[in-house]
Scaffold this motif. Structure first.
Motif, PDB file in Angstrom:
ATOM      1  N   PRO A  15       0.800  -1.228   0.000  1.00  0.00           N
ATOM      2  CA  PRO A  15       0.000   0.000   0.000  1.00  0.00           C
ATOM      3  C   PRO A  15       0.831   1.275   0.000  1.00  0.00           C
ATOM      4  O   PRO A  15       0.328   2.346  -0.325  1.00  0.00           O
ATOM      5  N   TYR A 105     -10.253   2.446  -4.229  1.00  0.00           N
ATOM      6  CA  TYR A 105      -9.989   2.424  -2.788  1.00  0.00           C
ATOM      7  C   TYR A 105      -8.641   3.094  -2.575  1.00  0.00           C
ATOM      8  O   TYR A 105      -7.620   2.629  -3.112  1.00  0.00           O
ATOM      9  N   CYS A 106      -8.636   4.180  -1.829  1.00  0.00           N
ATOM     10  CA  CYS A 106      -7.397   4.954  -1.663  1.00  0.00           C
ATOM     11  C   CYS A 106      -6.525   4.343  -0.572  1.00  0.00           C
ATOM     12  O   CYS A 106      -6.950   4.199   0.579  1.00  0.00           O
ATOM     13  N   LEU A 107      -5.311   3.977  -0.941  1.00  0.00           N
ATOM     14  CA  LEU A 107      -4.375   3.337  -0.015  1.00  0.00           C
ATOM     15  C   LEU A 107      -3.391   4.325   0.591  1.00  0.00           C
ATOM     16  O   LEU A 107      -2.869   4.102   1.683  1.00  0.00           O
ATOM     17  N   LYS A 108      -3.118   5.400  -0.128  1.00  0.00           N
ATOM     18  CA  LYS A 108      -2.094   6.347   0.339  1.00  0.00           C
ATOM     19  C   LYS A 108      -2.281   7.678  -0.389  1.00  0.00           C
ATOM     20  O   LYS A 108      -2.616   7.698  -1.575  1.00  0.00           O
ATOM     21  N   ARG A 110      -3.507  11.850  -0.969  1.00  0.00           N
ATOM     22  CA  ARG A 110      -4.774  12.564  -1.076  1.00  0.00           C
ATOM     23  C   ARG A 110      -4.999  12.942  -2.529  1.00  0.00           C
ATOM     24  O   ARG A 110      -4.064  13.367  -3.222  1.00  0.00           O
ATOM     25  N   ALA A 128      -8.851  10.050   0.171  1.00  0.00           N
ATOM     26  CA  ALA A 128      -7.814  10.042   1.206  1.00  0.00           C
ATOM     27  C   ALA A 128      -7.692   8.598   1.664  1.00  0.00           C
ATOM     28  O   ALA A 128      -8.587   7.774   1.393  1.00  0.00           O
ATOM     29  N   GLN A 129      -6.620   8.290   2.362  1.00  0.00           N
ATOM     30  CA  GLN A 129      -6.386   6.909   2.776  1.00  0.00           C
ATOM     31  C   GLN A 129      -7.644   6.344   3.430  1.00  0.00           C
ATOM     32  O   GLN A 129      -8.173   6.932   4.376  1.00  0.00           O
ATOM     33  N   GLY A 130      -8.129   5.229   2.902  1.00  0.00           N
ATOM     34  CA  GLY A 130      -9.311   4.579   3.455  1.00  0.00           C
ATOM     35  C   GLY A 130     -10.603   4.924   2.750  1.00  0.00           C
ATOM     36  O   GLY A 130     -11.622   4.301   3.006  1.00  0.00           O
ATOM     37  N   THR A 153      -4.021   4.150  -5.375  1.00  0.00           N
ATOM     38  CA  THR A 153      -5.394   3.635  -5.281  1.00  0.00           C
ATOM     39  C   THR A 153      -5.469   2.228  -5.862  1.00  0.00           C
ATOM     40  O   THR A 153      -4.720   1.882  -6.778  1.00  0.00           O
TER      41      THR A 153
END
Ligand code: NI
Length: 199
Positions: A15, A105-108, A110, A128-130, A153
Motif C-alpha cells: 500500500p 480504494y485509496c491506499l495512500k 490525497r 484520502a487513505q481509506g 489507489t
C-alpha cells in the motif's frame, strides 16, 4: 513477476508504493506521453524540455480475460507534481461500454476523483487513505494528485468495460481543472480550452 492470470495465485499489494505482485500488466506514463493533457501549454513545454522521461503515473493490473462477469483490478500510482497550477493527473476516460462502473480504494495520499457526464456536468470526490470512491455508470473519470506524496489507489471494474480516452481528447480535457488554490489546498477552475460535446 508475471504469471498466467487464469491460475489462482495470491496477489500481494504494497500500500505504500502500489507495487502489485504478480501482475499481468504494468505501464508508465511519462511527461512525453501526455502532450495536450494539461491546460498550461507553456508550463508543459518547459517541463517536457527539462525532464521528458519523468514518470507522472503508473498502473499495475490483473487482467485475466475481458469477458462480462470477470473483474479487472490493479493499482494506480500517481506521482506528486504540477504543470503550472494544475495538479498531476491521469488522462481520463469513459468506459467503452459506458454503463460499466468502477471503484477506487485509496491506499495512500490525497487526491480528487474528477467525474463528468457526457453533457458536461462535473462533480468531484475527495480521496484520502481509506476512502472508497464509486464511479457511477456513464461518467468520464480522472484521478488527480493534490498532495506532495504518491497517490496510490486500488481500482476494480468489469472486465468487458474497455476504455475510451478519445472522448476527453476531443473536448480538450474535462470541464474543470483541479488547481493549486495558492493557499496549500486545491480548487477547481473552468477549463478555458473545453469544447462541449454534442450528442
Ligand atoms: Ni475506468
Amino acid at each position: 513477476m508475471f504469471v498466467s492470470p487464469l491460475l489462482p495465485a495470491p496477489v500481494r499489494l504494497d500500500p505504500l508504493t502500489g507495487v502489485m505482485t504478480p501482475a499481468t500488466g504494468h505501464y508508465r506514463k511519462r511527461m512525453e506521453d501526455l502532450a495536450g493533457v494539461y491546460s498550461d501549454r507553456e508550463a508543459f513545454s518547459a517541463l517536457l524540455a527539462h525532464s521528458p522521461h519523468e514518470v507522472v503515473y503508473e498502473v499495475y493490473e490483473h487482467r485475466a480475460v475481458e469477458r462480462a462477469g470477470d473483474l479487472i483490478f490493479g493499482t494506480s500510482i500517481l506521482y506528486p507534481g504540477k504543470v503550472g497550477r494544475e495538479y498531476n493527473m491521469t488522462r481520463g476516460h469513459i468506459h467503452r461500454v459506458s454503463d460499466r462502473t468502477e471503484i477506487y480504494y485509496c491506499l495512500k495520499g490525497r487526491g480528487v476523483l474528477l467525474l463528468e457526464s457526457r453533457e458536461g456536468k462535473v462533480s468531484t470526490l475527495e480521496m484520502a487513505q481509506g476512502s472508497v470512491s464509486y464511479v457511477p455508470p456513464h461518467l468520464i473519470h480522472r484521478s488527480v494528485n493534490i498532495s506532495g506524496e504518491l497517490l496510490v489507489t486500488l481500482f476494480c471494474y468489469p472486465a468487458d468495460a474497455g476504455q475510451d480516452y478519445g472522448i476527453v481528447e476531443a473536448s480538450h480535457g474535462m470541464g474543470v481543472l483541479v488547481v493549486d488554490d495558492g493557499f496549500g489546498g486545491w480548487t477547481t477552475m473552468s477549463n478555458p480550452r473545453y469544447i462541449l460535446r454534442h450528442e
